[in-house]
Design a protein around this motif. Structure first.
Motif, PDB file in Angstrom:
ATOM      1  N   GLN A 117       0.837  -1.188   0.000  1.00 35.76           N
ATOM      2  CA  GLN A 117       0.000   0.000   0.000  1.00 35.76           C
ATOM      3  C   GLN A 117       0.886   1.257   0.000  1.00 35.76           C
ATOM      4  O   GLN A 117       1.790   1.370   0.817  1.00 35.76           O
ATOM      5  CB  GLN A 117      -0.884   0.005   1.244  1.00 35.76           C
ATOM      6  CG  GLN A 117      -1.885   1.133   1.237  1.00 35.76           C
ATOM      7  CD  GLN A 117      -2.845   1.066   2.399  1.00 35.76           C
ATOM      8  OE1 GLN A 117      -2.540   0.470   3.437  1.00 35.76           O
ATOM      9  NE2 GLN A 117      -4.007   1.662   2.240  1.00 35.76           N
ATOM     10  N   GLY A 118       0.620   2.163  -0.932  1.00 37.76           N
ATOM     11  CA  GLY A 118       1.402   3.389  -1.014  1.00 37.76           C
ATOM     12  C   GLY A 118       2.675   3.257  -1.833  1.00 37.76           C
ATOM     13  O   GLY A 118       3.355   4.239  -2.098  1.00 37.76           O
ATOM     14  N   LEU A 119       3.000   2.038  -2.225  1.00 41.70           N
ATOM     15  CA  LEU A 119       4.256   1.812  -2.967  1.00 41.70           C
ATOM     16  C   LEU A 119       3.976   0.905  -4.164  1.00 41.70           C
ATOM     17  O   LEU A 119       3.895  -0.307  -4.026  1.00 41.70           O
ATOM     18  CB  LEU A 119       5.292   1.198  -2.017  1.00 41.70           C
ATOM     19  CG  LEU A 119       6.674   0.849  -2.558  1.00 41.70           C
ATOM     20  CD1 LEU A 119       7.258   1.954  -3.408  1.00 41.70           C
ATOM     21  CD2 LEU A 119       7.626   0.542  -1.417  1.00 41.70           C
ATOM     22  N   SER A 120       3.809   1.543  -5.314  1.00 46.87           N
ATOM     23  CA  SER A 120       3.474   0.796  -6.530  1.00 46.87           C
ATOM     24  C   SER A 120       4.676   0.011  -7.051  1.00 46.87           C
ATOM     25  O   SER A 120       5.815   0.449  -6.901  1.00 46.87           O
ATOM     26  CB  SER A 120       3.004   1.777  -7.598  1.00 46.87           C
ATOM     27  OG  SER A 120       3.258   1.263  -8.875  1.00 46.87           O
ATOM     28  N   ARG A 121       4.396  -1.129  -7.677  1.00 46.90           N
ATOM     29  CA  ARG A 121       5.469  -1.888  -8.320  1.00 46.90           C
ATOM     30  C   ARG A 121       6.075  -1.120  -9.495  1.00 46.90           C
ATOM     31  O   ARG A 121       7.220  -1.349  -9.872  1.00 46.90           O
ATOM     32  CB  ARG A 121       4.915  -3.209  -8.888  1.00 46.90           C
ATOM     33  CG  ARG A 121       4.334  -4.132  -7.865  1.00 46.90           C
ATOM     34  CD  ARG A 121       3.859  -5.426  -8.536  1.00 46.90           C
ATOM     35  NE  ARG A 121       3.190  -6.290  -7.556  1.00 46.90           N
ATOM     36  CZ  ARG A 121       3.071  -7.603  -7.675  1.00 46.90           C
ATOM     37  NH1 ARG A 121       3.556  -8.218  -8.738  1.00 46.90           N
ATOM     38  NH2 ARG A 121       2.461  -8.313  -6.757  1.00 46.90           N
ATOM     39  N   LEU A 122       5.261  -0.241 -10.092  1.00 43.09           N
ATOM     40  CA  LEU A 122       5.637   0.345 -11.378  1.00 43.09           C
ATOM     41  C   LEU A 122       6.438   1.644 -11.267  1.00 43.09           C
ATOM     42  O   LEU A 122       7.093   2.049 -12.220  1.00 43.09           O
ATOM     43  CB  LEU A 122       4.380   0.593 -12.230  1.00 43.09           C
ATOM     44  CG  LEU A 122       3.563  -0.666 -12.574  1.00 43.09           C
ATOM     45  CD1 LEU A 122       2.289  -0.282 -13.327  1.00 43.09           C
ATOM     46  CD2 LEU A 122       4.382  -1.642 -13.413  1.00 43.09           C
ATOM     47  N   VAL A 123       6.395   2.298 -10.106  1.00 46.95           N
ATOM     48  CA  VAL A 123       7.049   3.606  -9.957  1.00 46.95           C
ATOM     49  C   VAL A 123       8.555   3.520 -10.223  1.00 46.95           C
ATOM     50  O   VAL A 123       9.157   4.431 -10.787  1.00 46.95           O
ATOM     51  CB  VAL A 123       6.791   4.184  -8.544  1.00 46.95           C
ATOM     52  CG1 VAL A 123       7.658   5.412  -8.287  1.00 46.95           C
ATOM     53  CG2 VAL A 123       5.333   4.566  -8.397  1.00 46.95           C
ATOM     54  N   SER A 124       9.152   2.402  -9.848  1.00 53.49           N
ATOM     55  CA  SER A 124      10.608   2.289 -10.002  1.00 53.49           C
ATOM     56  C   SER A 124      11.011   1.602 -11.308  1.00 53.49           C
ATOM     57  O   SER A 124      12.199   1.378 -11.529  1.00 53.49           O
ATOM     58  CB  SER A 124      11.192   1.526  -8.809  1.00 53.49           C
ATOM     59  OG  SER A 124      10.553   0.274  -8.679  1.00 53.49           O
ATOM     60  N   VAL A 125      10.041   1.253 -12.159  1.00 54.61           N
ATOM     61  CA  VAL A 125      10.438   0.563 -13.400  1.00 54.61           C
ATOM     62  C   VAL A 125       9.930   1.242 -14.672  1.00 54.61           C
ATOM     63  O   VAL A 125      10.570   1.155 -15.721  1.00 54.61           O
ATOM     64  CB  VAL A 125      10.027  -0.946 -13.369  1.00 54.61           C
ATOM     65  CG1 VAL A 125       8.529  -1.139 -13.467  1.00 54.61           C
ATOM     66  CG2 VAL A 125      10.732  -1.739 -14.459  1.00 54.61           C
ATOM     67  N   VAL A 126       8.806   1.940 -14.595  1.00 52.41           N
ATOM     68  CA  VAL A 126       8.244   2.510 -15.828  1.00 52.41           C
ATOM     69  C   VAL A 126       8.873   3.854 -16.231  1.00 52.41           C
ATOM     70  O   VAL A 126       9.299   4.011 -17.369  1.00 52.41           O
ATOM     71  CB  VAL A 126       6.692   2.585 -15.737  1.00 52.41           C
ATOM     72  CG1 VAL A 126       6.118   3.424 -16.872  1.00 52.41           C
ATOM     73  CG2 VAL A 126       6.096   1.171 -15.766  1.00 52.41           C
ATOM     74  N   PRO A 127       8.982   4.840 -15.317  1.00 55.72           N
ATOM     75  CA  PRO A 127       9.586   6.113 -15.747  1.00 55.72           C
ATOM     76  C   PRO A 127      11.056   5.950 -16.124  1.00 55.72           C
ATOM     77  O   PRO A 127      11.740   5.076 -15.587  1.00 55.72           O
ATOM     78  CB  PRO A 127       9.438   7.008 -14.500  1.00 55.72           C
ATOM     79  CG  PRO A 127       8.334   6.395 -13.701  1.00 55.72           C
ATOM     80  CD  PRO A 127       8.481   4.916 -13.930  1.00 55.72           C
ATOM     81  N   PRO A 128      11.550   6.795 -17.019  1.00 51.96           N
ATOM     82  CA  PRO A 128      12.932   6.634 -17.506  1.00 51.96           C
ATOM     83  C   PRO A 128      14.012   6.964 -16.466  1.00 51.96           C
ATOM     84  O   PRO A 128      15.158   6.591 -16.639  1.00 51.96           O
ATOM     85  CB  PRO A 128      13.022   7.607 -18.691  1.00 51.96           C
ATOM     86  CG  PRO A 128      11.862   8.530 -18.551  1.00 51.96           C
ATOM     87  CD  PRO A 128      10.803   7.802 -17.793  1.00 51.96           C
ATOM     88  N   ILE A 129      13.628   7.672 -15.400  1.00 52.11           N
ATOM     89  CA  ILE A 129      14.589   7.953 -14.325  1.00 52.11           C
ATOM     90  C   ILE A 129      13.999   7.462 -13.005  1.00 52.11           C
ATOM     91  O   ILE A 129      12.819   7.695 -12.721  1.00 52.11           O
ATOM     92  CB  ILE A 129      14.881   9.474 -14.202  1.00 52.11           C
ATOM     93  CG1 ILE A 129      15.355  10.037 -15.548  1.00 52.11           C
ATOM     94  CG2 ILE A 129      15.919   9.752 -13.120  1.00 52.11           C
ATOM     95  CD1 ILE A 129      15.472  11.567 -15.568  1.00 52.11           C
TER      96      ILE A 129
END
Lengths: 495, 247
Positions: free
Chosen positions: B167-179
């Protein structure tokens, strides 16, 4: 199962050896992967490396010896985490399970991370026949999917392709302008697959390890596609061989130290991803369903054979391919099935049948380099010899590897070596008989034709010719002289 | 009389047992790790934490070095203000118009949002209260030029940031954006991979067999060498990763 071409090992390797582009590609496995691997070992020290290998091996020995127990523990813990475990005895069952999951959930698009077991099952064909779009997302796998080929290396599946070939494939299939700039090509693949990740209904991954204690699937990757496949779609299916289980989470540490260093020479890959069941209620994202398909597909045959059980310790790092003088010359496709190189020469005959793959155990000089580099200390040369023995002793004519002439030659050789006088006589005769075929101290051809009877050997290489004096003679005349006499003076072996 | 076919699992396990020539039951030799109880794990944890605390300066140095070798851009921030200005300047320099960040305690210690706003950068926080916003969240992540997270552990041995999505920490935040920017504090620090697994095992057993659905070790940027063994950074994941090290 994908088409089995293991019977064509010899003709296929002849073609490969003559392919200059393949030779260039294969030269990179030694200079790239293997030299990086060596640097990493020096860095941690060979002593520490040896301790890690021992530890990893002992974990594998224990787990495989008690595999039923750990599979059951794994099953219980995956189930407890809300996942589903499926057991498949062969490729047909495994494919049917995945097809059923896809059908029951109206899956239209599948994105796949790298999985050698799914290659073993030819799963993509099954899904595509149902009308499902399947996208390989590992860059190497994506390239060979576009080329409609199979992987040629355990870690770098498109190793055999030149950048020009990749450039042509991308331009043909995606309609992008031709470019052979590798960075641009990687960007093109990123852009082409980004939408697929986000619109896929199902992600399929393999597994490097399965942790029984916690019910966790572990994948070790570099590109990030594995993370996307296991995060974005509403269903995640992990497919893997039953030998991938390890007892405790704590056991992972040593394997994470050994596998990347052995595979690509990295200290650790960019990502290690651990999946334990589906998304929990409060999670922000992740799949609603998690399925784990555990595949036998011939592995229990290896498990049952005490001589070959250790082939199941393999963690698929590819180090034995990178060091193998045979793999380095013929490449992965010549082996004719999913698993190439020394480990493939053991696993393929066991999985597709000995009689289909009887030439593979011969694809080794028994130099032992594979055993030395193996991170779990698998004794590959011993198993190759044992497979050869099985073939030599097989009552089934189709499995027999040795031809009548091979056997006669072996018998003649044994007789000669057992009778020194006969040996010495035949050497004298041989020295005379070899004259017409000799050039530069080698025996090659008579005129332009290969030597009858041994053309299989001399077609691509020369035999050393018999020396003017045999070692036996030199020993008697020269080396026995007192040490202050330069022995080299009498060591002239002629030609 | 025909044998009961049993479930596919029973049939499968029976075949494994036949291959091994063994009957159902516990392993032939005990496996020490699996016999450890909570108090033993706890004692090990205390010992590990004490040791790591005593070695903190050295571990911070080791982490920064290993992270640098694996491709992280490591910035050792002297204080929260310095961390904030580093991240804001980075976003500005890269022309980032929107960032997405997780909801983690570290952002109370390092309040980024105001500084980003002043720089004209939109900051989206992974929502924790709106159950209908999954699609919106995904769209926001895809539209962000930078993902910012904390770390659950930072491993000195490997230079890895370990993230446990929840909760509050998506799997995708650290992999989808380029930085990707990961903020690491001294309390996240552990020495080795063994330490991480010990702490996870302890949590797992303490929580009655629940360790969360996902865990990621992140060690540098996304990379590939699948074409002619030539290294390319930034394939499906971020091309650029920054570790902001506070402590």
């Amino acid at each position: 199962m994908p088409e089995v071409k293991t019977r064509d090992f010899f003709p296929a390797s002849r073609v490969s050896i003559l392919d200059p582009q393949l030779r260039l590609a294969l030269s990179r496995v030694g200079s790239g992967f293997d030299s990086a691997r060596r640097e990493r070992i020096e860095e941690v020290s060979p002593e520490v490396w040896e301790e890690w290998r021992e530890e990893a091996r002992s974990i594998k020995v224990h787990t495989l010896d008690n595999l039923d127990y750990y599979l059951e523990l794994l099953h219980d813990n995956v189930t407890k985490a809300g996942g589903h475990v499926h057991f498949a005895k062969d490729a047909a069952e495994a494919n049917a399970i995945v097809a059923h999951i896809a059908e029951a959930n109206q899956v239209r698009i599948v994105t796949k991370g790298k999985s050698m077991v799914s290659e073993e099952l030819a799963l993509n064909d099954v899904l595509e026949d149902m009308g499902v779009e399947v996208y390989e997302t590992d860059l190497g796998e994506y390239i060979i999917q576009l080329a409609k080929e199979t992987p040629s290396h355990l870690v770098a599946p498109a190793l055999h392709k030149s950048k020009d070939q990749v450039a042509q494939l991308l331009s043909d299939h995606l309609g992008v302008p031709y470019t052979d700039d590798i960075e641009t090509m990687a960007r093109i693949a990123r852009e082409a697959l980004r939408d697929k990740f986000l619109s896929a209904d199902m992600g399929i991954s393999g597994a490097n390890f399965l942790v029984a204690e916690t019910g966790t699937l572990v994948i070790i990757t570099n590109e990030g596609n594995g993370r996307l496949c296991t995060s974005a779609p509403r269903i995640h299916v992990g497919i893997t061989g039953m030998e991938k289980v390890i007892p405790s989470l704590q056991d992972l540490a040593v394997f994470l130290r050994l596998l990347p260093r052995s595979a690509t020479g990295q200290r650790l890959t960019s990502y290690v991803t651990m999946v334990t069941g589906p998304r929990r209620t409060l999670d922000e994202d992740g799949p609603e369903q998690f399925h784990l398909v555990i595949v036998d597909n011939g592995r229990s045959k290896m498990l049952a054979d005490p001589q070959l059980r250790e082939a199941l310790y393999c963690i698929r790092c590819g180090a034995c391919l990178n060091i193998c003088p045979v793999y380095q010359k013929v490449g992965g496709h010549a082996y004719g099935w999913v698993y190439p190189g020394p480990i493939g020469a053991i696993v393929s005959p066991m999985l597709v049948g000995l009689k289909q793959a009887k030439d593979l155990p011969q694809a080794s000089s028994l130099c032992g380099a594979c055993r030395e580099v193996c991170p779990v200390k698998i004794n590959l040369p011993r198993m190759l010899l044992q497979l050869r023995q099985k073939l030599a002793e097989s009552p089934e004519p189709e499995e027999k590897a040795a031809t009548f002439s091979h056997k006669m030659l072996a018998k003649a050789y044994a007789a000669l070596m057992g009778h020194p006088k006969l040996l010495s006589l035949s050497r004298k005769l041989g020295r005379i008989a070899q004259k017409p075929m000799q050039s530069n101290g080698r025996i090659g051809q008579i005129g332009r034709s290969s030597l009858p009877g041994i053309s299989g050997w001399t077609r691509s290489r020369d035999l050393p010719s018999l020396p003017v004096k045999s070692f036996h003679q030199i020993w008697q005349q020269g080396l026995r002289q007192p040490p202050n006499t330069p022995a080299g003076q009498s060591r002239d072996t002629g030609n | 009389m025909t044998a009961t076919p049993g479930t596919p699992k029973d049939v499968f396990l029976a075949s494994v047992r036949r291959s091994l020539g063994r009957s159902a039951g516990t392993p032939s030799s005990p496996y020490p790790a699996l016999l450890q109880d909570l108090s033993q794990l706890h004692a090990q944890e205390t010992e590990t934490r004490t040791r790591n605390k005593a070695n903190l300066p050295q571990l911070l140095y080791q982490l920064a070095e290993a992270a640098g070798l694996s491709g992280w851009n490591v910035h050792r921030a002297v204080n929260p203000e310095n961390a904030i200005s580093y991240i804001t300047e980075l976003a500005t320099e890269r022309g980032v118009e929107q960032i997405v960040r997780s909801e983690q305690p570290v952002f109370t210690q390092i309040p980024l949002d105001a500084a980003l706003k002043d720089a004209g950068i939109v900051s989206v926080t992974v929502a924790t209260d709106d159950s209908n916003s999954r699609e919106a969240l995904r769209t926001a992540i895809i539209g962000s030029g930078m993902g910012i997270t904390g770390a659950d552990y930072a491993v000195a041995e490997t230079g890895s940031v370990v993230i446990l999505p929840r909760q509050g920490l998506s799997r995708l935040v650290s992999v989808v954006p380029p930085i990707h920017v990961a903020i690491v504090t001294a309390q996240d620090l552990v020495a080795t991979l063994d330490d991480v697994f010990l702490l996870r095992r302890l949590d797992y057993h303490r929580n009655g067999g629940e360790m969360g659905s996902y865990l990621n070790f992140i060690t540098g940027p996304s990379r590939t060498a699948d074409i002619e063994q030539t290294l390319v950074v930034g394939v499906h994941g971020p091309k650029e990763v920054h570790m902001v090290l506070l402590g």
